[in-house]
Design an enzyme around this catalytic site. Structure first.
Site, short mmCIF file in Angstrom:
data_model
loop_
_atom_site.label_atom_id
_atom_site.label_comp_id
_atom_site.label_asym_id
_atom_site.label_seq_id
_atom_site.Cartn_x
_atom_site.Cartn_y
_atom_site.Cartn_z
CG HIS A 60 -0.23 0.06 2.53
ND1 HIS A 60 -0.10 -1.04 3.36
CD2 HIS A 60 0.41 1.06 3.16
CE1 HIS A 60 0.58 -0.71 4.43
NE2 HIS A 60 0.91 0.56 4.34
P1 TYD Z 1 -1.89 -4.06 7.84
O1 TYD Z 1 -2.16 -2.71 7.24
O2 TYD Z 1 -2.40 -5.25 7.12
O3 TYD Z 1 -0.32 -4.23 8.09
P2 TYD Z 1 0.88 -4.27 6.97
O4 TYD Z 1 0.78 -3.01 6.19
O5 TYD Z 1 2.14 -4.36 7.78
O6 TYD Z 1 0.72 -5.48 6.12
O7 TYD Z 1 -2.46 -4.04 9.34
C1 TYD Z 1 -2.82 -5.23 10.03
C2 TYD Z 1 -3.98 -4.90 10.97
O8 TYD Z 1 -3.56 -4.01 12.01
C3 TYD Z 1 -5.15 -4.24 10.29
O9 TYD Z 1 -6.32 -4.85 10.77
C4 TYD Z 1 -5.11 -2.81 10.74
C5 TYD Z 1 -4.41 -2.89 12.08
N1 TYD Z 1 -3.59 -1.72 12.43
C6 TYD Z 1 -3.96 -0.91 13.49
O10 TYD Z 1 -5.00 -1.12 14.14
N2 TYD Z 1 -3.17 0.15 13.82
C7 TYD Z 1 -2.02 0.41 13.14
O11 TYD Z 1 -1.32 1.39 13.48
C8 TYD Z 1 -1.67 -0.41 12.01
C9 TYD Z 1 -0.43 -0.12 11.21
C10 TYD Z 1 -2.48 -1.47 11.70
#
Ligand code: TYD
Length: 137
Positions: A50
């Site tokens: 992303h």
């Molecule tokens: P995700 O965006 O999939 O992580 P990455 O980009 O590392 O693959 O996030 C995983 C989960 O965590 C998603 O349900 C959103 C949650 N999350 C939070 O609640 N707070 C945060 O600061 C972040 C980064 C993610």
């Protein structure tokens, strides 16, 4: 690469190991509002995929190694983070993927805003349109 940079952190290393202090407000070029860390990632898993509209982040691999692929539609760059004294600063409109986590790797992230799903660009095509408007290409 546009909207990407490195920060060298001070460290104190001796026979007892290393210590890396991070002073918010002086060591980091933005106001840190959120901290999270990622670990226990299998080697074949790709995280991220992303970009953000406005968020600034600093990624520090505090243990082990992680490969980060960055893409701003003009340039693509692969960076191996394996030094706990190096911070990778990623600004807005940079597509990122984090992969090849080594066993026990932990990625610490400092972020300029609280979690906000509306700041995410999760479609590569939508990201590409916005990045091309900003960076050209
Ligand atoms: P995700 O965006 O999939 O992580 P990455 O980009 O590392 O693959 O996030 C995983 C989960 O965590 C998603 O349900 C959103 C949650 N999350 C939070 O609640 N707070 C945060 O600061 C972040 C980064 C993610």
């Amino acid at each position: 690469m546009l909207n990407v940079g490195f920060i060298k952190l001070r460290h104190f290393s001796d026979g007892r190991g290393f210590l890396v202090p991070i002073e918010l407000g002086s060591d980091i070029p933005f106001n840190v509002k959120r901290i999270y860390y990622i670990g226990a990632v299998d080697h074949d898993v790709i995280r991220g995929r992303h970009a953000h509209k406005a968020l600034h982040q600093i990624l520090i691999c505090i243990s082990g190694s992680v490969t980060v692929t960055l893409d701003n539609t003009i340039e693509k760059q692969e960076i191996v983070l394996d030094d706990p004294t190096i911070g990778l600063h990623i600004g807005p409109l940079v597509w990122r993927e984090m992969a090849k986590f080594s066993v026990g790797a932990v990625l610490l992230v400092l972020a300029s805003q609280h979690y906000d799903e509306s700041d995410y660009l999760r479609s590569y095509e939508v990201f590409q349109g916005q990045a091309r408007r900003l960076f050209g290409g």
